[in-house]
Design an enzyme around this catalytic site. Structure first.
Site, PDB file in Angstrom:
ATOM      1  N   GLU A  58       1.148  -8.937  12.286  1.00 39.70           N
ATOM      2  CA  GLU A  58       1.299  -7.791  11.388  1.00 39.70           C
ATOM      3  C   GLU A  58       2.590  -7.012  11.635  1.00 39.70           C
ATOM      4  O   GLU A  58       3.243  -6.600  10.695  1.00 39.70           O
ATOM      5  CB  GLU A  58       0.106  -6.841  11.519  1.00 39.70           C
ATOM      6  CG  GLU A  58      -1.178  -7.396  10.966  1.00 39.70           C
ATOM      7  CD  GLU A  58      -1.101  -7.626   9.464  1.00 39.70           C
ATOM      8  OE1 GLU A  58      -0.703  -6.720   8.713  1.00 39.70           O
ATOM      9  OE2 GLU A  58      -1.460  -8.731   9.039  1.00 39.70           O
ATOM     10  N   ASP A  74       2.231  -0.143   4.416  1.00 36.53           N
ATOM     11  CA  ASP A  74       1.580  -0.379   5.708  1.00 36.53           C
ATOM     12  C   ASP A  74       2.465   0.185   6.806  1.00 36.53           C
ATOM     13  O   ASP A  74       3.681   0.007   6.772  1.00 36.53           O
ATOM     14  CB  ASP A  74       1.367  -1.875   5.937  1.00 36.53           C
ATOM     15  CG  ASP A  74       0.499  -2.512   4.865  1.00 36.53           C
ATOM     16  OD1 ASP A  74      -0.431  -1.845   4.375  1.00 36.53           O
ATOM     17  OD2 ASP A  74       0.748  -3.675   4.517  1.00 36.53           O
TER      18      ASP A  74
END
Length: 130
Positions: A58, A74
């Site tokens: 991520e 994000d």
């Protein structure tokens, strides 16, 4: 495997991301220590290895990682999404489930990131079929 299914649900909440602006890069060894110290081993049926996989893919261990998804963004080492979990002041219809500013997820102090990631994991666990 339960933990991998769980991570699939968690990724749906966090969103897939590519690292953005350069922040502190936490070493793999230090990240393992942080996760263990903060009770991630066995947390909601997961392992430290599961969380390490998530952080690596991520954010690349980057505390200031950022990804613009268009309607949402994000933020941070766990790539927490602004539509559901934090307030960036730009995401329409955001719910801010963690009650935190997204900018707090992009500093080098990841304590708030950890609290929010655990909240997401608890809620995702409640949605899973097991």
């Amino acid at each position: 495997r339960k933990s991998m299914l769980f991570l699939g649900f968690l990724l749906a909440f966090l969103g897939l991301a590519l690292p953005g602006i350069q922040g502190k890069i936490i070493s793999r060894c230090e990240m393992v220590k942080i996760l263990r110290r903060n009770g991630f081993q066995g947390f909601e049926g997961t392992t430290v290895a599961d969380w390490m996989c998530l952080v690596q893919h991520e954010s690349g261990y980057n505390t200031r990682a950022y990804n613009n998804n268009g309607p949402s963004r994000d933020y941070g080492i766990f790539q927490i999404n602004s539509k559901y979990w934090c307030n960036d002041g730009r995401t329409a219809g955001a719910t801010n489930g963690c009650g935190i500013s997204c900018s707090k997820l992009q500093d080098d102090n990841i304590e708030d990131d950890i609290r929010c990631a655990k909240k997401i994991a608890r809620e995702a666990r409640g949605l899973s079929p097991w």
